[in-house]
Design an enzyme around this catalytic site. Structure first.
Site, short mmCIF file in Angstrom:
data_model
loop_
_atom_site.label_atom_id
_atom_site.label_comp_id
_atom_site.label_asym_id
_atom_site.label_seq_id
_atom_site.Cartn_x
_atom_site.Cartn_y
_atom_site.Cartn_z
N HIS A 11 0.73 -1.07 -0.11
CA HIS A 11 -0.02 0.00 -0.02
C HIS A 11 0.88 1.29 -0.11
O HIS A 11 0.74 2.31 -0.86
CB HIS A 11 -0.93 -0.07 1.30
CG HIS A 11 -1.69 1.28 1.42
ND1 HIS A 11 -2.72 1.88 0.77
CD2 HIS A 11 -1.25 2.26 2.42
CE1 HIS A 11 -2.86 3.11 1.00
NE2 HIS A 11 -2.16 3.43 2.28
N TRP B 157 7.13 0.06 3.78
CA TRP B 157 7.66 0.48 2.66
C TRP B 157 8.86 1.09 2.96
O TRP B 157 9.99 1.51 2.02
CB TRP B 157 6.79 1.62 2.21
CG TRP B 157 7.00 3.12 3.00
CD1 TRP B 157 6.46 3.31 4.23
CD2 TRP B 157 7.69 4.24 2.30
NE1 TRP B 157 6.83 4.63 4.37
CE2 TRP B 157 7.51 5.20 3.32
CE3 TRP B 157 8.33 4.52 1.18
CZ2 TRP B 157 8.02 6.37 2.90
CZ3 TRP B 157 8.74 5.63 1.04
CH2 TRP B 157 8.68 6.78 1.90
N SER C 17 13.15 5.98 -14.18
CA SER C 17 11.97 6.64 -14.73
C SER C 17 11.85 8.30 -14.20
O SER C 17 11.77 8.96 -14.88
CB SER C 17 10.69 5.92 -14.56
OG SER C 17 9.43 6.78 -14.38
N SER C 18 12.03 8.11 -12.71
CA SER C 18 11.95 9.44 -12.12
C SER C 18 12.93 10.38 -12.55
O SER C 18 12.66 11.72 -12.73
CB SER C 18 11.82 9.39 -10.86
OG SER C 18 10.88 8.48 -10.01
N HIS D 298 13.19 12.09 3.16
CA HIS D 298 12.47 13.24 3.60
C HIS D 298 12.28 14.26 2.33
O HIS D 298 11.27 14.90 2.17
CB HIS D 298 13.43 14.11 4.95
CG HIS D 298 12.05 14.90 5.61
ND1 HIS D 298 11.18 14.39 6.32
CD2 HIS D 298 12.04 16.15 5.22
CE1 HIS D 298 10.38 15.45 6.52
NE2 HIS D 298 10.63 16.62 5.90
N HIS E 264 15.12 13.01 11.64
CA HIS E 264 13.82 13.18 12.80
C HIS E 264 12.92 12.13 12.66
O HIS E 264 12.08 11.78 13.41
CB HIS E 264 13.15 14.55 12.37
CG HIS E 264 12.52 14.66 11.23
ND1 HIS E 264 12.36 15.92 10.68
CD2 HIS E 264 11.89 13.73 10.35
CE1 HIS E 264 11.65 15.81 9.53
NE2 HIS E 264 11.29 14.35 9.28
N HIS E 265 13.24 10.96 11.52
CA HIS E 265 12.31 9.91 11.38
C HIS E 265 12.94 8.67 12.17
O HIS E 265 12.34 7.59 12.36
CB HIS E 265 12.45 9.60 10.07
CG HIS E 265 11.98 10.26 9.08
ND1 HIS E 265 10.50 10.09 8.69
CD2 HIS E 265 12.15 11.38 8.30
CE1 HIS E 265 10.14 11.20 7.71
NE2 HIS E 265 11.15 11.97 7.59
N THR F 1 6.99 27.25 5.70
CA THR F 1 5.76 26.69 5.46
C THR F 1 4.57 27.58 5.94
O THR F 1 3.47 27.84 5.29
CB THR F 1 5.45 25.17 5.99
OG1 THR F 1 6.65 24.46 5.97
CG2 THR F 1 4.25 24.66 5.61
N LYS G 230 4.01 30.37 3.44
CA LYS G 230 3.07 29.64 2.42
C LYS G 230 1.37 29.75 2.97
O LYS G 230 0.65 30.40 2.24
CB LYS G 230 3.27 28.28 2.12
CG LYS G 230 4.86 28.27 1.32
CD LYS G 230 4.85 27.13 0.38
CE LYS G 230 4.02 27.34 -0.81
NZ LYS G 230 5.05 28.14 -1.73
N ARG H 198 1.78 1.52 15.09
CA ARG H 198 1.28 1.13 14.02
C ARG H 198 1.92 -0.40 13.38
O ARG H 198 2.61 -0.90 13.94
CB ARG H 198 2.25 2.17 13.11
CG ARG H 198 3.33 2.11 13.08
CD ARG H 198 4.08 3.34 12.38
NE ARG H 198 3.92 3.32 11.01
CZ ARG H 198 4.74 3.80 10.14
NH1 ARG H 198 5.77 4.75 10.60
NH2 ARG H 198 4.60 4.23 8.88
#
Lengths: 293, 517
Positions: free
Chosen positions: B68, B133, B161-162, B245, B294-295, B320, B323, B442
């Site tokens: 997913h 993932w 591809s990217s 990130h 930070h992850h 941010t 914005k 999780r």
């Protein structure tokens, strides 16, 4: 010569890309199959077929581009797109090598010292492998039963130093060939490129010699701990790039013989030279960080 | 194929070099995979509807959450925004097509094969990838199932591809702008894509390198991520998040661009603080390279490292904030109408900001020790990605679809799509904040009884959200087949070069570049 145009050339429909995609996925599937069943040849053949398709695709694709250029379909603006394309491609390669250099710095400055008990690693060291010393280049691994120790590491001042000289001189010869293109001196182009290809091949020969020496005499293998791992992956990926660059230079050499390049239209030549210089700079970083320090 | 020849049928789509055809292909593939990845999410939500193990075994549950995540990020969000870029960038900067049209075709056509390779992991012998993932070793190396190798090569293909797609976008933006369109005059959507493409080229190779290391650890006896040889499993986490990130900004920056295009149109005002918007996006992109750890606050880093990554992460709140402030200031005293794109854009501002705030909470090291690996994290990133990036995508499609097809769509159904999605998405993800704060981890298939109520709410929200998306397909198909014809401007307040072209836009956008004043 470029004609002055005010429309941007958009190529018509093409079969090359789909051929490339199918070649890529076949190569990938073949590689996995070969890794899983060491006995069956099937995966290897699929891998080979995929690669053949990729090479054929590249050949046909570049042929189209060369024909379109010869037919004067490209404006200066199209050439500028190629320039940006190549420049950013090289940037992506820098990022790729950056990841592997990152591993080297992390192993030297963090993971190996921590495993040897420095900083917060006191208990890790004590509980896991209390015998581990952590001296770089790592010839004694934390767990020598799983990752066999090499006899010794690779020194800097034998073959690697010669290879450094070889690559640095090849940067000079390729630039000399480029001056030849700019002044339309045919002989200088051919000689310069031939010398560069020769030096590139010589580099690869010495690298193969060095690898054999490492495996047979030093017992330094890709599986002998993080030093061997990073040594062989960094120099190996760099070597692949040298091989690729040598191949590109050879193609450019044949195209020069055919008289494809003029002083104001020779971007394929320049792109190859950029690539060669990039490979050269990576080697310098390798020589300093992998061999010397 | 001869010059100027335009094949028909399937061959047209396979061989095309046209930016609109390729944009359509990207969007179609993205939405197919949206439903594939969405169905996997519904498998997850079905199992979590009640405590206990009812429907699937935990290993399959793990495979579903892994696939997913991978499919939604690499198969849906990234290709969909590349599709938008393909359609819009040439039209917005006055170009005939993308800079490297043949390579554009290759960038797209690698993707379906990459996802076939990924999907094949479900059907071969042994389990599909089941380690999340994020692909952390040793679950993905020492303990990874055989199918992991297909995953690795599939990621290589997506990466190729990217990178090619991003190179093409940068070359187009830098080289094909109409005369007179300086960088600073360029539409904001194009600006955000310029920066996004830079991020892609900088970090996709790092991911490719990391999965290559995984492959070598699995098969060639290297010890990148094995402490026995002097490596470190945590090293993979550093490499992965150095990619990961910037990757989340790759997903959200084009969404920022979309919102900055739509708000002025339906407020009938200029975008407030245009230049500061560009600088803000640039700052976010640069900071994104300095925040990755930070992850992994709970992994056991030196305290100096934790502090550094905490402060840099919090710093991102400044651009941010600029914005969000500018978006709200654009609305201030505008004459606002609520067409479907505007509804999605307004919901984006509100709900993305909720996701941003929970991000700030997670950025605090001591607080993160509590939140790490709980449903609070799941709530956070789903808030920024679903009512964030996905809503921006819907807004973009509802905004530009009349330009692409030359037809209007059924606004009534589109409004239903919006309201159902808006309510369902909050029912789906808001309770997850509470679950996480109460300590539900999780990536588990079963949970303690006290979490039952909120999980049931989330599952009902999930199914409602899934069904609501079928309305979107109805709207799009109806629009293409028999929507009423529309004008070239489409919206009263529309601005920019793409609206000077007729609707539907001609096959080659601007054969001769327009002059910009």
């Amino acid at each position: 010569m470029h004609a002055v145009k005010n429309t941007y050339y958009v190529p018509s429909a093409s079969y090359w890309p789909i051929m490339g995609s199918i070649g890529l996925v076949m190569a990938a599937t073949g590689a996995v199959t070969a890794l899983h069943n060491h006995n069956s040849q099937y995966g290897f053949y699929l891998l080979l077929l995929g690669f053949t398709m990729l090479v054929a695709m590249l050949f046909g694709w570049f042929r189209s581009v060369i024909c379109e250029d010869a037919a004067e379909l490209y404006s200066r603006q199209v050439e500028q797109s190629f320039r940006w394309g190549m420049a950013w491609f090289i940037f992506s390669e820098v990022a790729f090598f950056g990841a592997f250099f990152g591993v080297l710095f992390y192993a030297r400055n963090y993971s190996v010292p921590w495993l040897a008990g420095s900083g917060d690693g006191v208990m890790t060291h004590h509980l896991l492998w209390p015998e581990f010393q952590g001296v770089w280049p790592l010839v004694e691994n934390p767990d020598p039963t799983k990752f066999q120790n090499p006899k010794w590491y690779m020194g800097a001042w034998g073959v690697p130093a010669i290879n450094t000289l070889i690559l640095l001189s090849s940067a000079v010869t390729v630039t000399w060939a480029h001056w030849g293109v700019l002044q339309a001196r045919r002989l200088q182009i051919i000689l310069g490129l031939a010398a560069t290809v020769l030096l590139g091949s010589l580099f690869l020969y010495f690298q193969a010699y060095e690898y054999i020496h490492a495996y047979q005499e030093l017992e330094l293998k890709i599986s002998s701990g993080i030093y061997g791992t990073i040594f062989f992956t960094l120099t190996g990926f760099h070597g692949l790039h040298v091989a690729m660059g040598t191949l590109m230079l050879t193609v450019i050499g044949f195209r020069s013989l055919k008289g494809h390049f003029s002083p104001d239209n020779h971007f394929a030549f320049e792109a190859t030279a950029w690539y060669w210089h990039f490979v050269d700079v990576v080697w310098l970083c390798l020589f300093v960080f992998v061999y010397c320090l | 194929m001869r010059t100027g020849e335009r094949p028909k049928g399937v061959i047209r789509w396979i061989t095309t070099t046209n930016h609109k055809d390729i944009g359509t292909l990207y969007l179609v593939l993205a939405f197919i995979l949206f439903f594939v990845g969405g169905s996997m999410a519904l498998v997850i939500r079905t199992e979590l509807f009640a405590p206990g193990l009812q429907w699937v075994d935990p290993d399959f549950f793990n495979q579903m959450s892994t696939l997913h995540g991978l499919i939604m990020i690499f198969g849906f969000l990234m290709p969909s925004f590349v599709g938008l870029a393909n359609w819009q960038i040439p039209m917005m900067i006055g170009a005939p097509d993308m800079a490297l049209p043949r390579m554009n075709n290759l960038s797209f056509w690698i993707l379906p094969f990459a996802f076939l390779l990924l999907a094949s992991t479900l059907f071969i012998e042994g389990p599909a990838p089941n380690f999340g993932w994020t692909l952390y070793p040793p679950l993905s190396t020492t303990y990874g199932p055989d199918s992991t190798d297909f995953l690795i090569f599939s990621i290589h293909l997506m990466g190729i591809s990217s990178i090619m797609g991003a190179i093409n976008i940068i070359a187009t933006i830098l080289n094909l702008r109409a005369p007179g369109m300086s960088l600073i005059k360029m539409p904001i959507f194009v600006w955000t894509w310029l920066i996004t493409a830079f991020l892609l080229i900088a970090v996709m190779p790092v991911l490719a390198g990391s999965v290559t290391m995984m492959l070598m650890d699995r098969h060639f006896g290297t010890s990148f991520f094995n402490a026995g040889g002097g490596g470190d499993p945590v090293l993979f986490q550093h490499l992965f998040w150095f990619f990961g990130h910037p990757e989340v900004y790759i997903l959200i920056l084009p969404a920022f661009g979309v919102i900055s295009e739509i708000l002025p149109t339906f407020s009938r005002k200029k975008l407030f603080g245009r230049t500061s918007m560009i600088y803000a996006v640039g700052c976010i992109a640069l900071l994104s390279f300095l925040v990755w750890a930070h992850h992994m606050f709970t992994v056991g880093m030196p305290v100096a490292g934790e502090l550094f990554f905490m402060y840099t992460t919090m710093l991102i709140a400044v651009p941010t904030g600029v914005k969000v402030f500018n978006w709200v200031a654009t609305l201030y005293r505008g004459s606002i109408t609520f067409e479907p794109p505007m509804l999605f854009a307004l919901a984006f501002i509100l709900l993305f900001t909720i996701g941003g705030f929970s991000g700030l909470m997670l950025a605090m090291v001591p607080a993160d020790f509590q939140y790490h690996d709980t449903y609070f994290v799941v709530a956070h990133f789903h808030y920024v990605l679903v009512p964030g990036a996905v809503f921006a995508l819907f807004a973009a499609i509802y905004y530009w679809l009349p330009k692409w097809t030359g037809r209007l769509y059924n606004m009534h159904i589109a409004r239903w799509h919006f309201w159902l999605s808006f309510l369902a998405v909050n029912l789906l993800f808001f309770p997850m904040h509470f679950l996480g704060l109460a300590g539900m981890p999780r990536r588990i298939a079963d949970y303690a009884l006290q979490f039952a109520e909120f999980n049931r709410m989330a599952s009902i929200g999930g199914f409602t959200f899934g069904i609501a998306q079928l309305l979107f397909i109805v709207v799009v198909i109806q629009c293409i087949l028999r929507g009423p014809r529309t004008t070239s401007r489409v919206w009263e307040g529309s601005h920019g070069l793409e609206w000077t072209l007729p609707s539907p836009a001609p096959y080659h956008s601007f054969a001769i570049p327009p002059k910009i004043e």
